[in-house]
Design a protein around this motif. Sequence first.
Motif, short mmCIF file in Angstrom:
data_model
loop_
_atom_site.label_atom_id
_atom_site.label_comp_id
_atom_site.label_asym_id
_atom_site.label_seq_id
_atom_site.Cartn_x
_atom_site.Cartn_y
_atom_site.Cartn_z
N LYS A 267 -6.66 7.44 5.69
CA LYS A 267 -6.42 6.20 4.94
C LYS A 267 -7.51 5.96 3.89
N PHE B 192 -1.78 12.83 -1.97
CA PHE B 192 -0.56 12.33 -1.32
C PHE B 192 -0.83 12.19 0.18
N LEU B 193 -0.52 11.01 0.71
CA LEU B 193 -0.64 10.79 2.15
C LEU B 193 0.74 10.64 2.75
N ALA B 194 1.09 11.55 3.66
CA ALA B 194 2.32 11.37 4.44
C ALA B 194 1.95 10.48 5.61
N PHE B 195 2.59 9.31 5.69
CA PHE B 195 2.17 8.29 6.65
C PHE B 195 2.53 8.66 8.09
N ALA C 110 -6.74 7.94 0.91
CA ALA C 110 -5.63 7.41 0.11
C ALA C 110 -5.94 6.04 -0.49
N GLY C 111 -7.03 5.40 -0.03
CA GLY C 111 -7.45 4.12 -0.63
C GLY C 111 -6.90 2.89 0.05
N HIS C 112 -6.65 2.96 1.35
CA HIS C 112 -6.13 1.79 2.05
C HIS C 112 -7.10 0.62 1.94
N PHE D 279 0.83 -1.21 0.00
CA PHE D 279 0.00 0.00 0.00
C PHE D 279 0.86 1.26 0.00
N LYS E 225 2.02 1.77 -3.48
CA LYS E 225 0.91 2.18 -4.36
C LYS E 225 0.50 3.62 -4.07
N SER E 226 0.57 4.01 -2.81
CA SER E 226 0.18 5.39 -2.48
C SER E 226 1.17 6.39 -3.05
N ARG E 227 2.30 5.88 -3.58
CA ARG E 227 3.26 6.76 -4.25
C ARG E 227 3.15 6.62 -5.76
N GLY E 228 2.06 5.99 -6.22
CA GLY E 228 1.78 5.95 -7.65
C GLY E 228 2.20 4.68 -8.35
N ALA F 221 -2.94 8.55 -6.31
CA ALA F 221 -1.64 9.23 -6.22
C ALA F 221 -1.33 9.93 -7.54
N PRO G 240 -5.50 3.02 -5.18
CA PRO G 240 -4.54 3.91 -4.49
C PRO G 240 -3.55 4.57 -5.45
N GLU G 241 -3.05 3.78 -6.43
CA GLU G 241 -2.05 4.37 -7.32
C GLU G 241 -2.66 5.40 -8.27
#
Lengths: 446, 264
Positions: free
Chosen positions: B53, B89-92, B56-58, A398, A401-404, B84, B80-81
């Motif tokens: 989350k 953009f999610l900073a975790f 961002a699509g968790h 994840f 993926k969250s980075r594209g 993005a 999720p991609e």
Amino acid sequence: MSEPANVDYLSCLFKSLDAKTDDSVNAGTSPENPQSWLKQLRAQAIENAGQLKWPTTKDEEWRFTDISSLAKLPFKPAQPGRIPALSDIQPYLIKEAVNRLVFVDGFFAPELSSIASESQMLIGNLAALATQHASTIMPHLGQHVQHQKNLFAALNTAFLHDGAVIVVPQNNVVDLPVHLLFISTQVETTHYPRCLIVGEANSKTTVIEDYVALQKNAEDAYITNSVAEFKLAANAQIQHVRLQRENQNAFHLANCAVSLDHASRYQAVSVSLGAKISRYNLDVRLEAETAESIIDGLALITDQQLADTHTCIDHLKPNCTSHQKHKCIADGNAHAVFNGKIIVRPHAQKTNSSQSSRNLLLSDKAQIDTKPQLEIFADDVKCAHGATVGQLDKEEIFYLKSRGLSELTARNLLTYAFGAEILDSVPVASLKHTLEQIVLNQTQSC
Amino acid sequence: MKNQNNKTILDVQNLHANTQSTEILKGINLTVKPGEIHAIMGLNGSGKSTFAKVLAGHPDYTATQGNIQFEQQDLLALSPEERAQAGIFLAFQYPIEIPGVANSQFLRLAYNTIQSKRGNDELDPLEFDDFVREKMKLLEMNPDFLDRSVNEGFSGGEKKRNEILQMALLEPTLGILDETDSGLDIDALKIVAKGVNHLSNSQNAMILITHYQRLLDHIVPDYVHVMEAGRIVKTGGKELALELEKHGYDWLHDDRHNNVGVSA
């Protein structure tokens, strides 16, 4: 517990063996008769092989690896054949390795080999060195590997006709790696590669043992039955890279035995990518105080492949160290096996040993069996071990993926990263890069 | 930094979301416009991080009701991609360590993937190296972090800086910072805040999720929302955070109907 050995298979082999023992020991470089000591060693191995049973899954050591299909194959020992062109082996050459011994189907190929004039060591093929250097070679050849107990080591020794020999003299440091390239070109034959590497006191060297296939068709079947023996005298250091990239239908059965003297250091990385069924036995004996072994391994397999690694690290004396990291990545219907035995003998106090087995399953049908096996008979020792089998971490996927990155790219990158940790210990820069590319390509095709 | 046009970056309507059949979000409404900085505060378990989350699509969270429009797209329909790539953009809160992958390799892969999806040119390793080093200066990051494995062995502060570095590279339309301030000492907090302020402009928007007022001393929000039990129960300006800091969250219950804020 074993079934009787497959009579057809062994008798077929021995028949060809009888015919061969009358011939010259070597394949054309020297016409003289085989040395009597070599003949004796082979005779002993033939006797051993005759008494050993064909292993089945009822044997504890072969529980997970069924080689019954191998016994049915009528593979004859390879005969000297066509030598490939240098251009054919170009992709496998390692630029740092100025010294290279090439064997084609087990036979030395001087036209493909290259030995630097100032090599600072004894290097060459056994058949050429056996007479003149008998006193150096004889105390080690066949003395470290257990051909009394191991059928495949016995068969290799029984068929011993040539091999790679490296002896690094006392106090010599050989900086550049030596490449031992074993090429199989023939179909439905068995070849018997053999290596002997001796590091005399205070010497240092790096050896790359490399198995590749040049058959026209990747479907072609053949058997490699190899033996390598390493002897490290006091304070000697050997780095050993072992690379098994046989074709997808090959059978690869290998034994490696390492004996370490006082304060010597053996550092090994083995990478198994090829073969339909492969089995690698690595036996390391820490025979004197403060000897050290660092062993890393990676098996990356898919489809119907089976890769089995059995290691045994035997601490015989006090104050020795052994560290081991083994990883398997199995995709498709592949089956990876790791059995890591560590023995600490009663007097081997202050042993410091660690072992980790980490395994990654990439498909629902892949299978991994891992078995750490500690036999500790001393009471003042430090032995850490751990084994995990898992899938790719979904939080990591994840995150990527969250980075594209796509799901596939994320999975490939994580798989690559899992294997790359082992490749990091490959001490030869260009080879490390090549292996990273191979693993990258393989993980991307998954 | 409020932008007076009517364009909307994010429009969340009556969002409900579950994880493992437990409802965590129970009807969130939020509208974010370009140039805005929104802070979402609340106690542990109020649903703040879940909201981040879900945006961002968790895969562990499923939206069961409501909808989310992100720049005229149905966000919940995107992977999720794709989110993005579209500019989320999610900073975790807890950045993931990835041993074996060099940070530089990861950053370039992410950058180039997103650039190519947005129809822009990719950078080769040398060009990217110059580009990323420039961005690292903003966050006062040692270039050695490029050669190390992603987040592996990074301190808490280094991980958070690496997150903001990714945000600087990927240039999202909506940056969501999930407790980026937690675990940071005051110096690191100032550096991170400086980075976020630098990246904030009239075309993008930020959502800051935080427990504490102290981040908001350095990044001044246009709106402060307070979450409780899966809903936004109060919305106000930056002064709301100061009130919360002074009185604690219980104060809300005394004051729930006295709405001091502006509706976002």
